[in-house]
Design an enzyme around this catalytic site. Structure first.
Site, PDB file in Angstrom:
ATOM      1  N   LYS A 174       0.837  -1.208   0.000  1.00  0.00           N
ATOM      2  CA  LYS A 174       0.000   0.000   0.000  1.00  0.00           C
ATOM      3  C   LYS A 174       0.876   1.264   0.000  1.00  0.00           C
ATOM      4  O   LYS A 174       1.606   1.517   0.955  1.00  0.00           O
ATOM      5  CB  LYS A 174      -0.882   0.043   1.245  1.00  0.00           C
ATOM      6  CG  LYS A 174      -1.824   1.242   1.220  1.00  0.00           C
ATOM      7  CD  LYS A 174      -2.428   1.535   2.576  1.00  0.00           C
ATOM      8  CE  LYS A 174      -2.056   2.861   3.136  1.00  0.00           C
ATOM      9  NZ  LYS A 174      -2.109   4.017   2.269  1.00  0.00           N
ATOM     10  N   GLU A 249       9.446   1.031  11.031  1.00  0.00           N
ATOM     11  CA  GLU A 249      10.436   2.098  10.839  1.00  0.00           C
ATOM     12  C   GLU A 249       9.700   3.407  11.085  1.00  0.00           C
ATOM     13  O   GLU A 249       8.899   3.827  10.259  1.00  0.00           O
ATOM     14  CB  GLU A 249      10.981   2.073   9.405  1.00  0.00           C
ATOM     15  CG  GLU A 249      11.726   0.807   9.037  1.00  0.00           C
ATOM     16  CD  GLU A 249      13.094   0.705   9.690  1.00  0.00           C
ATOM     17  OE1 GLU A 249      13.555   1.710  10.273  1.00  0.00           O
ATOM     18  OE2 GLU A 249      13.678  -0.373   9.636  1.00  0.00           O
ATOM     19  N   CYS A 283      13.022  11.029   7.894  1.00  0.00           N
ATOM     20  CA  CYS A 283      12.910  10.466   9.244  1.00  0.00           C
ATOM     21  C   CYS A 283      14.189  10.648  10.051  1.00  0.00           C
ATOM     22  O   CYS A 283      14.153  10.884  11.254  1.00  0.00           O
ATOM     23  CB  CYS A 283      12.546   8.996   9.159  1.00  0.00           C
ATOM     24  SG  CYS A 283      13.676   8.076   8.113  1.00  0.00           S
ATOM     25  N   GLU A 384       8.639  15.447  16.605  1.00  0.00           N
ATOM     26  CA  GLU A 384       9.083  15.420  15.213  1.00  0.00           C
ATOM     27  C   GLU A 384       8.265  16.432  14.413  1.00  0.00           C
ATOM     28  O   GLU A 384       7.041  16.303  14.324  1.00  0.00           O
ATOM     29  CB  GLU A 384       8.888  14.006  14.643  1.00  0.00           C
ATOM     30  CG  GLU A 384       9.416  13.864  13.237  1.00  0.00           C
ATOM     31  CD  GLU A 384       9.158  12.484  12.652  1.00  0.00           C
ATOM     32  OE1 GLU A 384       8.038  11.974  12.763  1.00  0.00           O
ATOM     33  OE2 GLU A 384      10.098  11.918  12.066  1.00  0.00           O
TER      34      GLU A 384
HETATM   35  P1  NAD Z   1       1.872   7.980   8.464  1.00  0.00           P
HETATM   36  O1  NAD Z   1       2.186   7.158   9.644  1.00  0.00           O
HETATM   37  O2  NAD Z   1       0.798   8.975   8.552  1.00  0.00           O
HETATM   38  O3  NAD Z   1       1.483   7.035   7.228  1.00  0.00           O
HETATM   39  C1  NAD Z   1       2.325   6.012   6.758  1.00  0.00           C
HETATM   40  C2  NAD Z   1       1.489   4.993   5.986  1.00  0.00           C
HETATM   41  O4  NAD Z   1       0.590   4.371   6.902  1.00  0.00           O
HETATM   42  C3  NAD Z   1       0.624   5.595   4.898  1.00  0.00           C
HETATM   43  O5  NAD Z   1       0.586   4.714   3.797  1.00  0.00           O
HETATM   44  C4  NAD Z   1      -0.741   5.679   5.562  1.00  0.00           C
HETATM   45  O6  NAD Z   1      -1.811   5.663   4.635  1.00  0.00           O
HETATM   46  C5  NAD Z   1      -0.732   4.424   6.406  1.00  0.00           C
HETATM   47  N1  NAD Z   1      -1.664   4.440   7.551  1.00  0.00           N
HETATM   48  C6  NAD Z   1      -2.217   5.507   8.190  1.00  0.00           C
HETATM   49  N2  NAD Z   1      -3.023   5.092   9.190  1.00  0.00           N
HETATM   50  C7  NAD Z   1      -2.968   3.742   9.195  1.00  0.00           C
HETATM   51  C8  NAD Z   1      -3.559   2.737  10.002  1.00  0.00           C
HETATM   52  N3  NAD Z   1      -4.386   3.033  11.018  1.00  0.00           N
HETATM   53  N4  NAD Z   1      -3.266   1.446   9.754  1.00  0.00           N
HETATM   54  C9  NAD Z   1      -2.424   1.107   8.771  1.00  0.00           C
HETATM   55  N5  NAD Z   1      -1.837   2.013   7.942  1.00  0.00           N
HETATM   56  C10 NAD Z   1      -2.095   3.318   8.164  1.00  0.00           C
HETATM   57  O7  NAD Z   1       3.265   8.622   8.024  1.00  0.00           O
HETATM   58  P2  NAD Z   1       3.539   9.691   6.886  1.00  0.00           P
HETATM   59  O8  NAD Z   1       2.980  11.006   7.338  1.00  0.00           O
HETATM   60  O9  NAD Z   1       3.110   9.138   5.564  1.00  0.00           O
HETATM   61  O10 NAD Z   1       5.135   9.734   6.891  1.00  0.00           O
HETATM   62  C11 NAD Z   1       5.890  10.485   7.763  1.00  0.00           C
HETATM   63  C12 NAD Z   1       6.378   9.655   8.919  1.00  0.00           C
HETATM   64  O11 NAD Z   1       7.118   8.520   8.461  1.00  0.00           O
HETATM   65  C13 NAD Z   1       7.339  10.405   9.831  1.00  0.00           C
HETATM   66  O12 NAD Z   1       7.029  10.163  11.165  1.00  0.00           O
HETATM   67  C14 NAD Z   1       8.697   9.793   9.489  1.00  0.00           C
HETATM   68  O13 NAD Z   1       9.653   9.909  10.488  1.00  0.00           O
HETATM   69  C15 NAD Z   1       8.326   8.390   9.195  1.00  0.00           C
HETATM   70  N6  NAD Z   1       9.365   7.733   8.378  1.00  0.00           N
HETATM   71  C16 NAD Z   1      10.219   6.854   8.993  1.00  0.00           C
HETATM   72  C17 NAD Z   1      11.235   6.250   8.243  1.00  0.00           C
HETATM   73  C18 NAD Z   1      12.210   5.291   8.888  1.00  0.00           C
HETATM   74  O14 NAD Z   1      12.932   4.618   8.146  1.00  0.00           O
HETATM   75  N7  NAD Z   1      12.277   5.184  10.194  1.00  0.00           N
HETATM   76  C19 NAD Z   1      11.377   6.543   6.885  1.00  0.00           C
HETATM   77  C20 NAD Z   1      10.487   7.446   6.310  1.00  0.00           C
HETATM   78  C21 NAD Z   1       9.475   8.034   7.068  1.00  0.00           C
END
Ligand code: NAD
Length: 490
Positions: A174, A249, A283, A384
């Protein structure tokens, strides 16, 4: 404009749901794609397809060499489509061409790396008491649910898809709702190289529906998630139903420690790169800069002088060094944090505003922003922000640098700048983070594990660890003297 589709059982499908998702270029507001918002039923269907494909052995029974051949072909196709993928990623996410170029090149490298790795020896044997020979083999877990964020749309997808497929799993993937475009191209590549029907499935839609269904399903055996810590917690709860394996992650608020004996210009340069690369939507961003007292003022002055010169603009425009914020919602969230910082009493030393001049008003751009005179209890120091906003703190000595660095719920990344090698190593070993640098910030290598301590996650992506997330470990004990055990007398 692209009409995006789900990819289930080797077929491209428009969603049954009439409520579609409009995808915009965050640099100018242009509508670039329309994507499906799949229903729970469609997601469940994709999971069943992946389950049947796994059980059929059409993929997992292939030899490692055979699977590797597909992965090498995918890498070649990614490189052939380099220009198209770079441009699409820029239009979808808002990053600069240079940044997207790294992502696309790394995506090809990642497929090649796992193609190579899967064909190397991975078993073990043990000298247990005779007449038994014990050994360990690795097997695919089964159906892998893969959920990714919007900040590195193509690269984060590949970090999951490449090892999951290499290990012999089938997948339900997804993409993030705001950035689904390059995922569609990637799945076109998977189809073109001939990945068997049902092995790789993509379902687009809301996290609360598609993501939640994947995380909850009893027919998904492992869920690999990259995203926020908040959603990571939901995934962990949802995954508990069938105790599926999880890999998370998550977010970060990473310290970048600058000692007075650092090479000054190197430290300033990497500190800028650490926070403003990707407009801070990274991140591992070095979003907390800790500077030794004696060079603090000089550092702040030089850092601000250089940050002011960063050319903010549309990613496709020649000369743009920092691109757009991915969405209006994300921009508003960053601007809110800047207000919080001001209210908390931090000194706004640079930036703080949305940029609207020279046509930037059509998109979402924020100035490089610097807060000084901050204290550890402030929200802008602890939370963050995920934008081009950095806080700079002073420290007196090594002990205080370590204490401030670790004063966080997160533990994703961290850097130390010093020309005293022993001190740099001493300090970085005390920093409670999974990804660290000495005299550098940000370079990432597909061979090395990626992931966090504390609330930055569970498990590791990349390297051999990234493959292990998608493998079960089985012991096989072989009786070399085939005769009854004779435990019971009759
Ligand atoms: P997010 O957590 O809002 O969404 C990530 C994904 O999860 C999206 O595809 C979203 O549609 C899905 N999602 C949302 N709610 C869900 C649920 N209840 N159940 C299952 N899936 C769900 O994150 P974002 O805003 O897209 O990305 C930013 C975040 O990602 C930041 O916190 C960043 O630090 C983190 N990030 C971490 C890494 C790492 O390697 N540690 C890398 C990139 C981004």
């Amino acid at each position: 404009m692209l009409e995006l589709k789900n990819y289930i059982n080797g077929e491209w499908r428009t969603a049954s749901n009439p409520d579609t998702n409009e995808v915009f270029n965050p640099a100018n507001g242009e509508l670039i794609a329309r994507a499906p918002r799949a229903t729970k039923e469609e997601t469940e269907e994709a999971i069943q397809v992946a389950k049947q494909a796994f059980e059929s052995g059409v993929w997992s029974d292939l030899s490692a060499q055979e699977r590797a051949k597909f992965l090498f072909k995918i890498a070649d196709k990614i490189e052939e489509m380099y220009d198209e993928l770079v441009e699409l990623e820029v239009r979808d996410n808002g990053k600069t061409k240079g940044e997207a170029g790294f992502d696309v090149a790394d995506a090809a490298t990642c497929f090649r790396y796992y193609a190579g790795l899967i064909t190397t020896p991975d078993g073990e044997t043990y000298h247990v008491p005779e007449p038994v020979q014990a050994m360990v083999v690795r097997e695919p877990v089964g159906v892998a649910g893969l959920i990714v964020p919007w900040n590195f749309p193509l690269l984060m997808s590949v970090w999951k898809i490449a090892p999951a497929l290499a290990a012999g799993n089938t997948i339900v993937f997804k993409p993030a709702e705001v950035t689904p475009c390059t995922a569609m191209k990637l799945f076109e590549i998977l189809e073109e190289v001939g990945i068997p029907k049902g092995v790789a499935n993509m379902v687009m839609g809301k996290g609360s529906i598609v993501g939640q269904t994947i995380a909850e399903s009893k027919d998904v055996d492992v869920v690999s998630f990259t995203g926020s810590t908040e959603v990571g917690r939901c995934i962990m709860q949802a995954a508990s139903g069938n105790l599926k394996k999880i890999s998370l992650e998550l977010g970060g608020k990473s310290p970048n420690i600058i000692f007075a004996d650092a090479d000054f210009e190197t430290a300033v340069d990497y500190a800028l790169f650490g926070i403003f690369f990707g407009a801070g939507q990274v991140c591992s961003a070095g979003s907390r800069i800790l500077v030794e007292e004696s060079v603090h003022d000089q550092f702040v002055e030089r850092f601000i002088k250089r940050a002011k010169r960063i050319k903010v603009g549309p990613g496709l425009e020649e000369g743009s060094e920092m691109g757009a914020i991915v969405s209006e919602e994300q921009m508003e969230s960053i601007l809110k944090y800047i207000e919080i910082g001001k209210q908390e009493g931090a000194t706004l030393a640079l930036g703080g505003k949305r940029l609207t001049e020279n046509g930037l008003d059509k998109g979402y751009f924020i100035e490089p922003t610097v807060f000084t005179n901050v204290t550890s209890n402030m929200r802008v120091v602890q939370e963050e922000i995920f934008g081009p906003v950095v806080v700079i703190q002073k420290f007196k000595d090594e002990a205080e640098a370590i204490q401030l660095a670790n004063d966080s719920d997160f533990g994703l990344a961290g850097g130390v700048f010093s020309q005293d090698g022993a001190k740099a190593l001493r300090v970085i070993k005390k920093v409670r983070s999974g990804i660290t640098w000495i005299n550098a910030y940000h370079p990432t290598y597909v061979e090395a594990p990626w992931g966090g301590y504390k609330q930055s996650g569970i498990g590791r992506s990349l390297g051999k660890y990234g493959l292990e997330d998608f493998q079960e470990i089985k012991q096989i004990n072989i009786n070399l003297a085939v005769e009854p055990v004779g435990w019971f007398s009759n």
